[in-house]
Design an enzyme around this catalytic site. Structure first.
Site, PDB file in Angstrom:
ATOM      1  CD  GLU A 135      39.656  42.987  52.449  1.00  0.00           C
ATOM      2  OE1 GLU A 135      38.902  43.802  53.008  1.00  0.00           O
ATOM      3  OE2 GLU A 135      39.640  42.775  51.217  1.00  0.00           O
ATOM      4  CG  ASP A 141      36.012  40.432  48.504  1.00  0.00           C
ATOM      5  OD1 ASP A 141      34.976  40.997  48.899  1.00  0.00           O
ATOM      6  OD2 ASP A 141      37.149  40.780  48.878  1.00  0.00           O
TER       7      ASP A 141
HETATM    8  N1  ADE Z   1      34.145  46.612  49.100  1.00  0.00           N
HETATM    9  C1  ADE Z   1      34.136  45.779  48.059  1.00  0.00           C
HETATM   10  N2  ADE Z   1      35.087  44.832  48.192  1.00  0.00           N
HETATM   11  C2  ADE Z   1      35.703  45.076  49.377  1.00  0.00           C
HETATM   12  C3  ADE Z   1      36.740  44.452  50.090  1.00  0.00           C
HETATM   13  N3  ADE Z   1      37.371  43.367  49.633  1.00  0.00           N
HETATM   14  N4  ADE Z   1      37.123  44.989  51.264  1.00  0.00           N
HETATM   15  C4  ADE Z   1      36.503  46.075  51.753  1.00  0.00           C
HETATM   16  N5  ADE Z   1      35.513  46.691  51.128  1.00  0.00           N
HETATM   17  C5  ADE Z   1      35.105  46.203  49.944  1.00  0.00           C
HETATM   18 ZN    ZN Z   2      34.312  42.047  50.812  1.00  0.00          ZN
END
Ligand code: ADE
Ligand code: ZN
Length: 324
Positions: free
Chosen positions: A192, A270
Site C-alpha cells: 500500500e 477502504d
Molecule cells: N486500517 C484502516 N484502513 C487502513 C489502511 N488503508 N491501511 C492500513 N490499515 C488500515
Molecule cells: Zn485497508
C-alpha cells in the site's frame, strides 16, 4: 452505470462518517480532540501515519452494540442503494476491546446490523477478522485465537491491517497459521505504502490468497508476473491511494497495468468517508479514468465475486446477476 457492485476491501470503523462519530461521541460522552476534523467537518488526513492515528482516535467514540449495529446497517443500506450486491468488511477485535465491548457482543451487533440490511435489500456480506500489524505479534495471535474460539458463519476471513512498516511478516506466522487452522481465508495489507519487498515477504511467509492494496507490486515486473501466475487477487482501493498521496489521480493508479499484466484485481473503498469516496464512486472513477466499457466493469466486479471469501452456494446465487 448499471453494474452489480462487489467490494472486497472496506474497514468497519473506516466506514463511519464524521457525523456518525460526532453523534456516538455525544451519546457515549467521549471527548474527542478537535484536530481529528478539518474546519469544514471532514476527517483530517495528511498522510498514511496521520490517517492511522486519526482513525484510532475516532474509533474511541464507537462504544456500544447499538453503535456497531447502526454502523453496519447504515453502510450496507447505503451501498446496496448504489448497487452493491456483495461486500466484505474488515472487523477488528482490538477497537471493541478498547471500549470494553466483548468480542461475542461485538459479533452479535454486527450480525444484527447486517441481518437488517440483508432483509431490506438482499445485499450479501461477510466479515474478515483483522489484526493490527503495529500492535505486534502477540496481539495478532490473540486475535487469531478469537477466530478459533468464536467461529461465526459470517466471519470467513482473517487479515492484517495497520502500519505496513512495522515489524516483519514472519512475526505473524503463528497468528496466520492459527487462523488457517480455524478454516479462515487469508488476506494481508501490503504494497500500500511500502514497495514490492513488502508484498513478496507477505506472500512468502503468510501465504494469503489475497493482498490488501498490493499496488506497489507494479514496481517489480517479476513480482507482477508471480501474482498473475499464482492467481493472487489484489484488493485495489484507488481513491484511498490518492487520498494518502501514493498516486495523484485514478489514471495513475496501476490498477489497469496490473490487470493488463494478468493480475486478478478487485475494487474496494477502504475507509470511504476518510477518502471522500464510496464503492460506487470507485467503480465510476476507474471506468472513467481507463475508458472502460460496462462489460469491463462487470468483469471486474465478477473477479471480486470469484475471489470472495464466501461459500460456493452464495457465489453461485450472486453470479446470476452477471448472466441476466
Ligand atoms: N486500517 C484502516 N484502513 C487502513 C489502511 N488503508 N491501511 C492500513 N490499515 C488500515
Ligand atoms: Zn485497508
Amino acid at each position: 452505470m448499471n453494474i452489480p457492485l462487489v467490494e472486497l476491501h472496506c474497514h468497519i470503523e473506516g466506514a463511519a462518517t464524521p457525523a456518525f462519530i460526532r453523534a456516538c461521541a455525544r451519546r457515549n460522552k467521549v471527548t474527542l480532540p478537535d484536530d481529528i476534523f478539518t474546519p469544514d467537518g471532514a476527517y483530517a488526513c495528511d498522510d498514511f501515519l496521520h490517517f492511522l492515528s486519526v482513525y484510532v482516535t475516532a474509533c474511541r467514540a464507537i462504544c456500544t452494540q447499538e453503535d456497531y449495529a447502526e454502523l453496519v446497517y447504515g453502510y450496507f443500506i447505503n451501498a446496496a442503494k448504489k448497487g452493491l450486491i456483495y461486500g466484505e468488511m474488515f472487523i477488528s477485535a482490538d477497537h471493541p476491546a478498547d471500549v470494553g465491548l466483548s468480542y461475542s457482543d461485538f459479533l452479535d451487533a454486527i450480525a444484527q446490523g447486517y441481518a437488517k440490511a440483508h432483509e431490506e435489500t438482499g445485499v450479501e456480506a461477510r466479515f474478515i477478522l483483522t489484526c493490527i500489524r503495529n500492535l505486534g505479534a502477540e496481539a495478532a495471535q490473540k486475535t487469531a485465537q478469537l477466530a478459533h474460539d468464536f467461529a461465526h458463519p459470517l466471519v470467513t476471513g482473517f487479515g492484517m491491517a495497520g502500519d505496513e512498516n512495522y515489524g516483519h511478516p514472519a512475526d505473524f506466522i503463528r497468528a496466520f497459521e492459527c487462523a488457517r487452522d480455524a478454516g479462515l481465508n487469508l488476506t494481508v495489507h501490503a504494497g500500500e505504502v511500502c514497495g514490492p519487498h513488502s508484498v513478496r515477504d507477505c506472500l512468502n511467509v503468510l501465504k494469503p490468497a489475497r493482498i490488501g492494496h498490493g499496488v506497489r507490486a507494479i514496481d517489480d515486473p517479476a513480482l507482477v508476473q508471480r501474482l498473475a501466475d499464482e492467481g493472487i487477487v489484489l484488493e485495489v482501493c484507488p481513491g484511498s491511494n490518492i487520498a494518502l498521496g501514493v498516486y495523484d489521480t485514478y489514471a495513475q493508479s496501476p490498477f489497469m497495468a496490473l490487470r493488463d499484466a494478468g493480475v486478478r484485481v478487485a475494487l474496494g473503498s477502504d475507509d470511504p468517508p476518510y477518502f471522500h469516496t464510496d464503492i460506487a464512486n470507485e467503480y465510476a472513477c476507474v471506468q472513467q479514468a481507463f475508458l472502460l466499457s460496462d462489460a469491463d466493469m462487470r468483469a471486474i466486479s465478477r473477479t471480486g465475486l470469484e475471489a470472495a471469501f464466501c461459500d460456493e452456494g452464495t457465489k453461485a446465487k450472486l453470479l446470476s446477476h452477471f448472466t441476466q
